[in-house]
Design an enzyme around this catalytic site. Structure first.
Site, short mmCIF file in Angstrom:
data_model
loop_
_atom_site.label_atom_id
_atom_site.label_comp_id
_atom_site.label_asym_id
_atom_site.label_seq_id
_atom_site.Cartn_x
_atom_site.Cartn_y
_atom_site.Cartn_z
N VAL A 64 0.86 -1.18 0.00
CA VAL A 64 0.00 0.00 0.00
C VAL A 64 0.89 1.23 0.00
CG1 VAL A 64 -1.70 1.33 1.29
CG2 VAL A 64 -1.96 -1.14 1.11
N ALA A 109 4.74 4.01 2.74
CA ALA A 109 4.17 2.78 2.16
C ALA A 109 4.39 1.64 3.15
CB ALA A 109 4.86 2.45 0.85
N LYS A 110 3.69 0.56 2.95
CA LYS A 110 3.92 -0.64 3.76
C LYS A 110 3.32 -1.82 3.03
CE LYS A 110 5.23 -1.32 8.13
NZ LYS A 110 6.11 -0.41 8.76
N GLY A 111 3.79 -3.00 3.33
CA GLY A 111 3.22 -4.17 2.67
C GLY A 111 3.66 -5.44 3.36
N ASP A 150 10.69 -5.36 8.28
CA ASP A 150 9.67 -5.06 9.28
C ASP A 150 9.49 -6.37 10.08
OD1 ASP A 150 7.65 -2.66 9.77
OD2 ASP A 150 6.48 -4.46 10.03
#
Ligand code: GLU
Length: 425
Positions: A64, A109-111, A150
């Site tokens: 995202v 952003a992150k995913g 992460d």
């Protein structure tokens, strides 16, 4: 367990609530509020991977991209069975605030992938990671969207991503694109000290906050939820400065030791147990629901989101909470803690050491430089200290809690960017 899960607020609801609270306080331009409420892009990929037994399994991965008003999208990839669009959306939004607050030229952003990596062999994880990278394709790029480690991902994961990415671009461009990911192993362009940067930042927040009260870490007691990269390094630096590590919790066990836990013995114990603290003989097992109630000065939640809630917040006696994790306190939990006069150093500042070090790694790669660990930690401390002063001034000049003050600074910078550049067309 099931009951607690149902009651948990969505992480996106938590971050949206925090955002709207500050938007109201600062009278954020309504058009900009509308833009920042939602993600720019939400990418979902389903991809097949051959397992060790020859069967094919289908995986779902997410990226995202919340906002890039200040620069390329930046943020980690997590491998956990709580990963879904809601979680990625929330975590991406937190990254936008975090990079802005840190003064970095990045967006958020992150995913990740919805898996428990402990269910797979190393070679399966390698194929899952490589195929995920391939599926993301041009959605990531060294000056467009730069992933990082992460929860449950590490330097090895980043090495597989970097290698897969390099293998799919023209060979003449490979050597200039090392900065496709940060948090890489040192041998392939990683940054000295990146491994400990987030935990170091958590420790620096404790030190700087106590300085404002004329207090020191020496003699203070603390507990840590999560004994992964952030939890370990935060505890490591706190202990070095004289604080006493009296409790630790992970998904399998909750441990207490009044005289202080030997961190190296605990780390050794975890190694053959896929990182779990369970069965550590040198501490007492306590009930998981009593963990945050341990009588201590400082709590460091460094695991997952929404861990401190209306259920456990009223019984917390610590006076300081350092958010090593992203979003560890939900809205109701936060209201109770603030009501009880407990200071929360918010995630978007407290764990920003990681992304600041990622920025250093990105610059190091772009400029073909090599920085020593000493230089990295010195630059990191300087940046964290400057950022801390900005929030502290805001807290002093307004009547805001630390999170709202941090949000105000972060969102104002993005508001200015939109005001200056306007909205196309
Ligand atoms: N995953 C880390 C975070 O939540 C680091 C992100 C990065 O370095 O891009 O801040």
């Amino acid at each position: 367990m099931e009951k607690t899960q149902v009651k948990k607020q969505s992480m996106h609801a938590t971050v949206l609530n925090q955002f709207n609270k500050t938007a109201a306080i600062m009278h954020l331009n309504e058009n900009i509020r509308k833009i920042l409420c939602i993600s720019n892009n939400e990418i979902t990929v389903n991809f097949p991977v051959k397992m060790d037994d020859g069967n094919v399994e289908i995986f779902t991965g997410y990226r995202v991209q919340h906002n890039n008003a200040l620069g390329p999208y930046k943020g980690g990839l997590r491998y956990h069975n709580t990963v879904d669009v809601d979680a990625a959306r929330a975590l991406a939004m937190w990254m936008t605030w975090k990079t802005s607050l840190a003064g970095l030229p990045f967006g958020g952003a992150k995913g990740g992938i919805e898996i428990d990596p402990r269910d797979y062999s190393i070679s399966e994880l390698e194929r899952i990671t490589r195929r995920f990278t391939y599926a993301l394709g041009e959605n990531i790029g060294p000056d467009h969207d730069i992933p990082a480690p992460d929860v449950n991902t590490n330097a090895q994961t980043m090495a597989w991503i970097a290698d897969t990415y390099m293998s799919t671009i023209p060979s003449s461009e490979r050597s200039q694109n090392k900065h496709i990911v940060t948090g890489k192993p040192i041998g392939i362009g990683g940054l000295e000290g990146r491994d400990r940067a987030t935990g170091f930042g958590v420790y620096i927040s404790a030190k700087l906050f106590l300085d404002t009260k004329g207090e020191r870490l020496d003699g203070k007691t603390f507990i840590v939820q999560g004994f992964g990269n952030v939890g370990y390094w935060a505890a490591y630096f706190m202990i070095q400065d004289g604080a006493k590590f009296i409790g630790v919790q992970d998904a399998h066990a909750s441990l207490y030791k009044e005289e202080g836990i030997n961190i190296e013995a605990l780390a050794e114990h975890c190694k053959p147990r896929k990182g779990s603290i369970e069965g550590f003989p040198e501490a007492v097992n306590i009930d998981a629901t009593d963990f945050f109630n341990i009588n201590c000065d400082i709590i460091i939640p460094a695991a997952l989101g929404n861990q401190i809630t209306a259920e456990n917040a009223p019984r917390i006696t610590a006076s300081l909470i350092l958010e090593g994790a992203n979003g560890p306190i939900d809205q109701e939990g936060e209201e109770i803690l603030l009501e009880n006069g407990i200071t929360i150093i918010p995630d978007i500042y407290c764990n920003s050491g990681g992304v600041i070090a990622s920025y250093f790694e990105w610059l190091q790669n772009k400029n073909g430089e090599l920085w020593s660990r000493k230089t990295v930690l010195k630059k990191l401390e300087k940046k964290l200290t400057e950022n801390f002063k900005n929030i502290h001034n805001e807290v002093n000049n307004s009547d805001l809690d630390w999170r709202s003050a941090a949000y105000l600074i972060a969102i104002s910078r993005i508001e200015t960017a939109y005001e200056q550049r306007g909205i196309f067309p």
